[in-house]
Enzyme design. Structure first.
Site, PDB file in Angstrom:
ATOM      1  N   HIS A 221       0.848  -1.192   0.000  1.00  0.00           N
ATOM      2  CA  HIS A 221       0.000   0.000   0.000  1.00  0.00           C
ATOM      3  C   HIS A 221       0.889   1.250   0.000  1.00  0.00           C
ATOM      4  O   HIS A 221       1.980   1.221   0.563  1.00  0.00           O
ATOM      5  CB  HIS A 221      -0.894  -0.026   1.250  1.00  0.00           C
ATOM      6  CG  HIS A 221      -1.879   1.079   1.291  1.00  0.00           C
ATOM      7  ND1 HIS A 221      -1.557   2.340   1.752  1.00  0.00           N
ATOM      8  CD2 HIS A 221      -3.174   1.120   0.907  1.00  0.00           C
ATOM      9  CE1 HIS A 221      -2.630   3.103   1.636  1.00  0.00           C
ATOM     10  NE2 HIS A 221      -3.626   2.396   1.132  1.00  0.00           N
TER      11      HIS A 221
ATOM     12  N   ASP B  95     -10.981   1.761  -1.630  1.00  0.00           N
ATOM     13  CA  ASP B  95     -10.094   2.612  -0.827  1.00  0.00           C
ATOM     14  C   ASP B  95     -10.904   3.353   0.240  1.00  0.00           C
ATOM     15  O   ASP B  95     -10.624   4.510   0.556  1.00  0.00           O
ATOM     16  CB  ASP B  95      -9.289   3.597  -1.683  1.00  0.00           C
ATOM     17  CG  ASP B  95      -7.961   3.999  -1.030  1.00  0.00           C
ATOM     18  OD1 ASP B  95      -7.690   3.525   0.093  1.00  0.00           O
ATOM     19  OD2 ASP B  95      -7.212   4.773  -1.642  1.00  0.00           O
TER      20      ASP B  95
HETATM   21 MN    MN Z   1      -5.622   3.052   0.446  1.00  0.00          MN
END
Ligand code: MN
Length: 374
Positions: free
Chosen positions: A212, A335
């Site tokens: 990430h 997200d």
């Molecule tokens: Mn993210």
């Protein structure tokens, strides 16, 4: 046209919102994307949560590892700005509040991961402890909502013994589904030999590592600071894409051939560069004898990496990536809570692709790589 008709027409016009890249999805009159009506098992795979031990760590630790702009981001989460009042409770919520927002976006399941930069600002001792506590909290939420949540285990990449031990516990005891690493750790990248025990453990446990984004290290951040380019608009992709390129060029995928690495944001730019980096790798090898990979770098992109749609709801990019990395290597992601579940679903529902491909990206690929119950 009377006034009421005019208002109605103006409302209808406002309801058509252009998605980046040209695809159109319907927004409602409040400007939000509606709850999708088509039935899919939508699994999102880069969905953030926070824990109190992690937030307390951000508050209490006096000395941080190299953290670039992450230090100010984490302090923002602890503050009382309108951003923090919105975001921090949603990050901490692993119950009904989160599930309500999933339902509004048509999301069947979230694959959760500890929000960036995870535990990677902390010294190894602190990172090990907070990863362990956070994994326990995550596993408890999954036990409570087994059909709605899966999760990626946090670990301290900078602890070569206790990092891999926590990875084993996360899979074998807690039943988690993979691992989260937030790009560099104190300026170090996973291709470096000191991190190989992490890669070895992931391969042995047959679970992917999701890399990430986080801030570039402080030493690299200066050119990105003007105009706010250090964050999600550009800097995160430079940092995380560079991490991915190092893995592709380093030979770790020859050493760990079954290792799976996942990159968000449609591959952090890497798929766009396939022609050029293969060409340059081969040119350098021919002329100067550099490079010791068994295959061209793009071979490993297709064999060892997957990408997700997190925060990149663009149909042209999706179609390009389907062509370059293959539909079997693309996972759906929103997200959350940084981006909108409903927009993610509206984008994928509206994409002009086959139903078989859509279902692979919505659920089939995630079920396979994360070993989810079907
Ligand atoms: Mn993210």
């Amino acid at each position: 046209m009377n006034r009421r008709d005019l208002l109605r027409a103006a409302g209808a016009l406002g309801a058509m919102a252009a998605l980046p890249g040209g695809a159109m999805a319907q927004r409602n009159l409040e400007g939000a994307f509606p709850t999708p009506t088509k039935k899919y098992r939508r699994i999102t795979t880069e969905e953030a949560f926070a824990t109190l031990p992690q937030l307390n760590g951000f508050r209490d630790i006096g000395k941080y590892l190299d953290s670039g702009s992450d230090l100010s981001f984490t302090q923002t989460l602890l503050g009382d700005s309108s951003y923090a009042r919105d975001m921090t409770p949603r990050l901490l919520n692993l119950g009904e509040g989160r599930i309500k927002e999933m339902d509004e976006g048509g999301i069947a399941m979230q694959v959760l991961s500890l929000t960036s930069p995870g535990v990677q600002m902390f010294s190894p001792d602190t990172a090990v402890a907070i990863a362990r506590e956070s994994n326990d909290i995550l596993a408890e939420a999954i036990r409570k909502y087994p059909t709605r949540f899966a999760g990626l285990g946090a670990m301290a990449p900078h602890d070569p013994k206790r990092g891999p031990a926590e990875m084993e516990r996360a899979i074998k005891q807690l039943g988690l589904n993979g691992f989260i690493v937030n790009s560099h750790t104190d300026g170090g990248y996973l291709d470096e030999q000191r991190f190989w025990p992490i890669l070895e453990a992931a391969e042995a446990l047959d679970r992917p590592i999701y890399i990430h984004p986080r801030s570039l290290p402080e030493t690299s951040l200066a050119p990105f600071r003007p105009y706010g380019l250090g964050g999600a608009s550009w800097g995160y992709a430079v940092e995380t894409g560079t991490h991915g390129m190092r893995l592709l060029f380093s030979g770790v995928f020859d050493r760990f051939p079954k290792l799976k690495i996942i990159l968000g944001h449609m591959g952090e730019g890497i798929p766009y560069w396939v022609y050029r980096f293969d060409h340059m790798y081969n040119t350098a090898k021919r002329n100067w004898g550099t490079g010791s990979l068994k295959e061209a770098p793009s071979f490993y992109l297709k064999r060892n990496m997957m990408i997700t749609t997190s925060g990149m709801f663009s149909e042209p990019v999706l179609k390009y990536c389907m062509e370059v990395v293959g539909v079997d290597n693309i996972l759906f992601a929103a997200d959350y809570p940084y981006q909108d579940n409903r927009e993610a679903s509206a984008f994928m529902d509206a994409a002009k692709i086959s139903e078989a491909d859509r279902i692979k990206m919505y659920s089939g690929n995630a079920e396979r790589v994360f070993h989810l119950k079907v």
